[in-house]
Design a protein around this motif. Structure first.
Motif, mmCIF file in Angstrom:
data_model
loop_
_atom_site.group_PDB
_atom_site.id
_atom_site.type_symbol
_atom_site.label_atom_id
_atom_site.label_comp_id
_atom_site.label_asym_id
_atom_site.label_seq_id
_atom_site.Cartn_x
_atom_site.Cartn_y
_atom_site.Cartn_z
ATOM 1 N N MET A 1 0.830 -1.198 0.000
ATOM 2 C CA MET A 1 0.000 0.000 0.000
ATOM 3 C C MET A 1 0.870 1.256 0.000
ATOM 4 N N LEU A 2 1.952 1.244 0.763
ATOM 5 C CA LEU A 2 2.794 2.437 0.894
ATOM 6 C C LEU A 2 3.633 2.719 -0.343
ATOM 7 N N GLY A 3 4.177 1.685 -0.967
ATOM 8 C CA GLY A 3 5.128 1.924 -2.049
ATOM 9 C C GLY A 3 5.079 0.947 -3.195
ATOM 10 N N GLY A 4 3.966 0.245 -3.342
ATOM 11 C CA GLY A 4 3.833 -0.669 -4.462
ATOM 12 C C GLY A 4 4.697 -1.913 -4.339
ATOM 13 N N ALA A 5 4.781 -2.660 -5.437
ATOM 14 C CA ALA A 5 5.508 -3.927 -5.430
ATOM 15 C C ALA A 5 6.983 -3.783 -5.060
ATOM 16 N N PRO A 6 7.712 -2.743 -5.537
ATOM 17 C CA PRO A 6 9.129 -2.636 -5.145
ATOM 18 C C PRO A 6 9.335 -2.511 -3.638
ATOM 19 N N LEU A 7 8.479 -1.734 -2.958
ATOM 20 C CA LEU A 7 8.642 -1.586 -1.510
ATOM 21 C C LEU A 7 8.234 -2.870 -0.789
ATOM 22 N N ALA A 8 7.222 -3.566 -1.295
ATOM 23 C CA ALA A 8 6.845 -4.855 -0.709
ATOM 24 C C ALA A 8 7.990 -5.852 -0.845
ATOM 25 N N MET A 9 8.677 -5.826 -1.994
ATOM 26 C CA MET A 9 9.833 -6.700 -2.186
ATOM 27 C C MET A 9 10.971 -6.307 -1.242
ATOM 28 N N ALA A 10 11.166 -4.997 -1.063
ATOM 29 C CA ALA A 10 12.203 -4.541 -0.135
ATOM 30 C C ALA A 10 11.897 -5.015 1.279
ATOM 31 N N TYR A 11 10.612 -4.964 1.675
ATOM 32 C CA TYR A 11 10.239 -5.479 2.995
ATOM 33 C C TYR A 11 10.590 -6.961 3.097
ATOM 34 N N LYS A 12 10.323 -7.709 2.034
ATOM 35 C CA LYS A 12 10.628 -9.142 2.055
ATOM 36 C C LYS A 12 12.118 -9.361 2.253
ATOM 37 N N ALA A 13 12.929 -8.492 1.667
ATOM 38 C CA ALA A 13 14.374 -8.584 1.868
ATOM 39 C C ALA A 13 14.740 -8.296 3.318
ATOM 40 N N VAL A 14 14.095 -7.296 3.919
ATOM 41 C CA VAL A 14 14.316 -6.969 5.332
ATOM 42 C C VAL A 14 13.984 -8.177 6.200
ATOM 43 N N ASN A 15 12.861 -8.806 5.928
ATOM 44 C CA ASN A 15 12.415 -9.951 6.704
ATOM 45 C C ASN A 15 13.317 -11.168 6.499
ATOM 46 N N THR A 16 13.769 -11.364 5.265
ATOM 47 C CA THR A 16 14.660 -12.485 4.963
ATOM 48 C C THR A 16 16.015 -12.304 5.641
ATOM 49 N N LEU A 17 16.512 -11.079 5.654
ATOM 50 C CA LEU A 17 17.763 -10.794 6.360
ATOM 51 C C LEU A 17 17.643 -11.147 7.837
ATOM 52 N N ASP A 18 16.542 -10.761 8.448
ATOM 53 C CA ASP A 18 16.350 -11.054 9.867
ATOM 54 C C ASP A 18 16.318 -12.556 10.114
ATOM 55 N N SER A 19 15.647 -13.295 9.217
ATOM 56 C CA SER A 19 15.527 -14.743 9.415
ATOM 57 C C SER A 19 16.852 -15.469 9.182
ATOM 58 N N MET A 20 17.780 -14.837 8.439
ATOM 59 C CA MET A 20 19.051 -15.495 8.142
ATOM 60 C C MET A 20 20.197 -15.051 9.042
ATOM 61 N N VAL A 21 20.212 -13.768 9.423
ATOM 62 C CA VAL A 21 21.355 -13.278 10.210
ATOM 63 C C VAL A 21 20.944 -12.595 11.511
ATOM 64 N N GLY A 22 19.656 -12.440 11.751
ATOM 65 C CA GLY A 22 19.213 -11.686 12.922
ATOM 66 C C GLY A 22 19.153 -12.485 14.201
ATOM 67 N N TYR A 23 20.218 -13.212 14.498
ATOM 68 C CA TYR A 23 20.262 -14.052 15.696
ATOM 69 C C TYR A 23 21.213 -13.455 16.737
ATOM 70 N N LYS A 24 21.000 -13.845 17.993
ATOM 71 C CA LYS A 24 21.871 -13.382 19.076
ATOM 72 C C LYS A 24 22.939 -14.411 19.414
ATOM 73 N N THR A 25 23.241 -15.279 18.471
ATOM 74 C CA THR A 25 24.307 -16.255 18.656
ATOM 75 C C THR A 25 25.663 -15.569 18.478
ATOM 76 N N PRO A 26 26.737 -16.187 18.965
ATOM 77 C CA PRO A 26 28.063 -15.565 18.809
ATOM 78 C C PRO A 26 28.415 -15.235 17.359
#
Length: 332
Positions: free
Chosen positions: A164-189
């Motif tokens: 809604m805010l920025g069309g398909a490109p911004l939705a894709m960017a959000y997906k990248a943000v979420n994917t980054l968190d799921s891959m590297v957003g851990y509190k492990t060493p």
């Protein structure tokens, strides 16, 4: 026309889900994240350097995804209007995960119904990070519901919000943000320094969608004849009984609607992690709560689509009115 493309993509996701052998941008994002991480680790050795490297990782991945989505869409529309529409539908379809989430939860549910504890643990291990080999039926059911609750925001409501805010490109960017968190957003060493920025940016991106999810899931509970008042009350009361500043909203809302308790201690990477309980144990959680939670997620998703489509249409109408007023003032 734009809103019609949203509905087409949403229906496509509901019908097809995420076939494993189809090309998917998230897989490409994953490869980009891995390659960029390897490069950063070669040049960043100290913890401080890795923190700055994490900022660079986020900028490279999210920026690249937004730019690629934008230019692919522009190119498609420059070739033909219909090709642009097809590419836009495909991009939106790939950021939605309602059907795949429902299917994953249903696979656990069906194994539990058949009394196959080993199969249910195996299916659950595909969608959670916790250790599943020793879990019993109530724990498996609880973990599945928690996953549905958390991903109802990450997988559907938040992508639609950024659409809604920025069309398909911004939705894709959000997906990248979420994917980054799921891959590297851990509190492990290994990821505590490198993934810190990605984790915080994911928290920021989901801040408003999570709170909208509280209301939408509560309304979905009312639609299903569940406890609407308890969904709202527990959702608000236990919203911060979670390590994530956002996940507690949806988990607590579903717990309140179903009258069950989620959260509690779990084992991650062979370590017991004590977590607070979410909700009131008015009864014991059962496998039948899994389809109830997935139905809440699906109803809330439809409500989110309708809400954001309406808000987008109103903004378009306001823009047209402003344009007309400007034209009138110029001519006068």
């Amino acid at each position: 026309m734009t809103v019609l493309l949203w509905f087409a993509a949403f229906i496509l996701d509901m019908k097809l889900g995420d076939p494993p052998h189809w090309p998917h941008p998230v897989r490409w994002m994953g490869r980009l994240i891995n390659q960029t991480e390897q490069f950063i680790r070669r040049i960043c050795q100290t913890e401080t350097d890795l923190k700055w490297g994490g900022v660079l990782l986020w900028l490279v991945v999210v920026g690249s995804v937004w730019l690629a989505s934008y230019w692919v869409l522009q190119l498609a529309y420059s070739l033909a209007f219909w090709s642009g529409c097809l590419v836009e539908i495909w991009l939106i379809y790939t950021v939605l995960a309602g059907r795949s989430l429902s299917e994953a939860a249903n696979a656990v549910y069906q194994a539990l119904r058949q009394g196959d504890l080993l199969a249910s643990r195996e299916q659950l291990s595909k969608i959670v990070g916790r250790e599943t080999s020793q879990l019993q039926v109530p724990q498996i059911s609880r973990a599945t519901i928690e996953t549905v609750a958390e991903n109802s925001v990450d997988g559907v409501i938040a992508p639609l919000f950024f659409l809604m805010l920025g069309g398909a490109p911004l939705a894709m960017a959000y997906k990248a943000v979420n994917t980054l968190d799921s891959m590297v957003g851990y509190k492990t060493p290994r990821y505590r320094a490198l993934g810190m920025f990605s984790a915080r940016m994911d928290d920021m991106a989901n801040w408003l969608p999570a709170r909208l999810g509280w209301l939408l899931l509560a309304m979905a509970a009312k639609w299903q004849g569940l406890d609407f008042r308890q969904a709202l009350r527990i959702g608000w009361r236990d919203r911060y009984q979670h390590s994530s500043p956002n996940s507690g909203w949806s988990e607590a809302t579903i717990a309140g609607a179903l009258g069950i308790r989620l959260g509690g201690p779990n084992v991650y990477f062979n370590q017991r992690v004590e977590k607070p309980w979410i909700g009131d144990a008015r009864r014991e959680v059962t496998p039948d709560d899994i389809p109830q939670s997935t139905q809440m997620m699906m109803v809330a998703s439809v409500m989110a689509l309708l809400l954001f489509a309406l808000l987008h249409s109103l903004s378009v109408i306001d823009s047209l009115v402003s344009l007309m007023n400007s034209l009138v003032s110029v001519t006068v």
